[in-house]
Motif scaffolding. Structure first.
Motif, mmCIF file in Angstrom:
data_model
loop_
_atom_site.group_PDB
_atom_site.id
_atom_site.type_symbol
_atom_site.label_atom_id
_atom_site.label_comp_id
_atom_site.label_asym_id
_atom_site.label_seq_id
_atom_site.Cartn_x
_atom_site.Cartn_y
_atom_site.Cartn_z
ATOM 1 N N ALA A 101 0.847 -1.198 0.000
ATOM 2 C CA ALA A 101 0.000 0.000 0.000
ATOM 3 C C ALA A 101 0.882 1.246 0.000
ATOM 4 O O ALA A 101 0.635 2.196 -0.757
ATOM 5 N N GLU A 102 1.926 1.233 0.807
ATOM 6 C CA GLU A 102 2.846 2.370 0.856
ATOM 7 C C GLU A 102 3.592 2.522 -0.475
ATOM 8 O O GLU A 102 3.840 3.633 -0.926
ATOM 9 N N ALA A 103 3.913 1.397 -1.115
ATOM 10 C CA ALA A 103 4.583 1.452 -2.421
ATOM 11 C C ALA A 103 3.656 2.048 -3.481
ATOM 12 O O ALA A 103 4.100 2.829 -4.329
ATOM 13 N N ILE A 104 2.382 1.718 -3.416
ATOM 14 C CA ILE A 104 1.408 2.283 -4.356
ATOM 15 C C ILE A 104 1.321 3.794 -4.167
ATOM 16 O O ILE A 104 1.374 4.563 -5.124
ATOM 17 N N ILE A 105 1.228 4.225 -2.928
ATOM 18 C CA ILE A 105 1.130 5.656 -2.622
ATOM 19 C C ILE A 105 2.412 6.376 -3.039
ATOM 20 O O ILE A 105 2.362 7.454 -3.646
ATOM 21 N N ALA A 106 3.560 5.783 -2.755
ATOM 22 C CA ALA A 106 4.843 6.399 -3.125
ATOM 23 C C ALA A 106 4.948 6.533 -4.649
ATOM 24 O O ALA A 106 5.368 7.581 -5.157
ATOM 25 N N HIS A 107 4.560 5.499 -5.380
ATOM 26 C CA HIS A 107 4.594 5.544 -6.846
ATOM 27 C C HIS A 107 3.673 6.648 -7.363
ATOM 28 O O HIS A 107 4.045 7.411 -8.262
ATOM 29 N N ARG A 108 2.503 6.743 -6.772
ATOM 30 C CA ARG A 108 1.515 7.749 -7.164
ATOM 31 C C ARG A 108 2.052 9.162 -6.915
ATOM 32 O O ARG A 108 1.872 10.055 -7.729
ATOM 33 N N GLU A 109 2.741 9.350 -5.790
ATOM 34 C CA GLU A 109 3.300 10.664 -5.456
ATOM 35 C C GLU A 109 4.473 11.025 -6.368
ATOM 36 O O GLU A 109 4.646 12.182 -6.726
ATOM 37 N N GLN A 110 5.278 10.043 -6.749
ATOM 38 C CA GLN A 110 6.452 10.293 -7.586
ATOM 39 C C GLN A 110 6.111 10.405 -9.070
ATOM 40 O O GLN A 110 6.676 11.224 -9.772
ATOM 41 N N SER A 111 5.175 9.583 -9.534
ATOM 42 C CA SER A 111 4.891 9.515 -10.968
ATOM 43 C C SER A 111 3.566 10.140 -11.368
ATOM 44 O O SER A 111 3.231 10.155 -12.545
ATOM 45 N N GLY A 112 2.792 10.583 -10.408
ATOM 46 C CA GLY A 112 1.477 11.138 -10.712
ATOM 47 C C GLY A 112 0.411 10.063 -10.709
ATOM 48 O O GLY A 112 0.685 8.898 -10.460
ATOM 49 N N ALA A 113 -0.803 10.482 -10.995
ATOM 50 C CA ALA A 113 -1.947 9.577 -10.960
ATOM 51 C C ALA A 113 -1.788 8.441 -11.974
ATOM 52 O O ALA A 113 -1.177 8.609 -13.025
ATOM 53 N N PHE A 114 -2.359 7.296 -11.624
ATOM 54 C CA PHE A 114 -2.389 6.164 -12.553
ATOM 55 C C PHE A 114 -3.346 6.525 -13.680
ATOM 56 O O PHE A 114 -4.452 7.002 -13.438
ATOM 57 N N LYS A 115 -2.908 6.324 -14.909
ATOM 58 C CA LYS A 115 -3.756 6.653 -16.062
ATOM 59 C C LYS A 115 -4.737 5.524 -16.369
ATOM 60 O O LYS A 115 -5.848 5.757 -16.806
ATOM 61 N N ASP A 116 -4.307 4.289 -16.155
ATOM 62 C CA ASP A 116 -5.216 3.157 -16.283
ATOM 63 C C ASP A 116 -4.820 2.094 -15.263
ATOM 64 O O ASP A 116 -3.755 2.158 -14.658
ATOM 65 N N LYS A 117 -5.682 1.116 -15.092
ATOM 66 C CA LYS A 117 -5.468 0.079 -14.077
ATOM 67 C C LYS A 117 -4.143 -0.647 -14.261
ATOM 68 O O LYS A 117 -3.449 -0.959 -13.299
ATOM 69 N N GLN A 118 -3.780 -0.927 -15.514
ATOM 70 C CA GLN A 118 -2.565 -1.687 -15.825
ATOM 71 C C GLN A 118 -1.312 -1.004 -15.277
ATOM 72 O O GLN A 118 -0.322 -1.661 -14.997
ATOM 73 N N ASP A 119 -1.351 0.332 -15.106
ATOM 74 C CA ASP A 119 -0.199 1.060 -14.561
ATOM 75 C C ASP A 119 0.189 0.566 -13.167
ATOM 76 O O ASP A 119 1.312 0.783 -12.720
ATOM 77 N N LEU A 120 -0.735 -0.096 -12.486
ATOM 78 C CA LEU A 120 -0.441 -0.617 -11.153
ATOM 79 C C LEU A 120 0.719 -1.609 -11.190
ATOM 80 O O LEU A 120 1.457 -1.738 -10.218
ATOM 81 N N THR A 121 0.942 -2.275 -12.334
ATOM 82 C CA THR A 121 2.033 -3.244 -12.440
ATOM 83 C C THR A 121 3.402 -2.558 -12.442
ATOM 84 O O THR A 121 4.422 -3.226 -12.303
ATOM 85 N N LYS A 122 3.440 -1.232 -12.582
ATOM 86 C CA LYS A 122 4.699 -0.485 -12.511
ATOM 87 C C LYS A 122 5.173 -0.315 -11.072
ATOM 88 O O LYS A 122 6.310 0.091 -10.840
ATOM 89 N N VAL A 123 4.314 -0.615 -10.112
ATOM 90 C CA VAL A 123 4.660 -0.517 -8.697
ATOM 91 C C VAL A 123 5.474 -1.742 -8.306
ATOM 92 O O VAL A 123 5.089 -2.875 -8.607
#
Length: 141
Positions: A101-123
C-alpha cells in the motif's frame, strides 16, 4: 461456507466463516459490532456476503472513495480508487499489505496519478498475477 474479512472500526477485526447467503450485518455482528468512532453510513448491511469479501468500516471523518465496502467487484460502488485511496483502504484489497500500500502511494506521489489500471504493475512488488486479482476491484477515476 464462505470466509469474509472484517476490517476497520469494529471491536474484533478478523476473518469470519459464514454461510453462503448470510448478510453483511451478520459479519459485523461476528466482529463484535462497531466501535464508538465508526462511520457505518455507507455500509449496505443487507448485502449478501461473498467468499473472500473484505468489509471495511471507516472511522468517523475518514475519507473513503465511494462505498467503503470492498467486495469481489460485483458492483461499481465497491471499487477502490487507486489514485486517491489511503493505505488503510488499499490494504482491504487482496494481496496488498501495508508495504505494498505504501509502495502504491509512493509511486503515485512520484509519478502522478495512474492513467489506467494496468499502470499498477509499474509498482514494485505488484506483478501480473497480483494485478489480475486486483483488476476487478479497482478503478482509476
Amino acid at each position: 461456507m464462505v470466509f469474509v474479512e472484517v476490517k476497520g472500526a469494529v471491536m474484533k477485526p478478523g476473518v469470519y466463516e459464514l454461510s453462503e447467503g448470510d448478510r453483511v450485518l451478520k459479519a459485523i455482528e461476528m466482529a463484535g459490532g462497531y466501535i464508538e468512532s465508526s462511520n457505518p453510513k455507507h455500509i449496505n448491511h443487507a448485502e449478501r456476503v461473498k467468499d473472500e469479501m473484505v468489509i471495511y468500516i471507516p472511522k468517523e471523518g475518514e475519507e473513503v472513495e465511494e462505498s467503503p465496502l470492498a467486495t469481489n467487484g460485483s458492483s461499481q460502488s465497491s471499487l477502490v480508487n487507486i489514485n486517491n485511496a489511503d493505505a488503510t483502504v488499499l490494504t482491504t484489497l487482496p494481496g496488498i499489505g501495508v508495504a505494498k500500500a505504501e509502495a502504491i502511494i509512493a509511486h503515485r506521489e512520484q509519478s502522478g496519478a495512474f492513467k489506467d489500471k494496468q499502470d499498477l504493475t509499474k509498482v514494485t512488488g505488484i506483478g501480473q498475477k497480483t494485478f489480475e486479482k486486483l483488476e476487478p476491484l479497482i478503478t482509476v477515476k
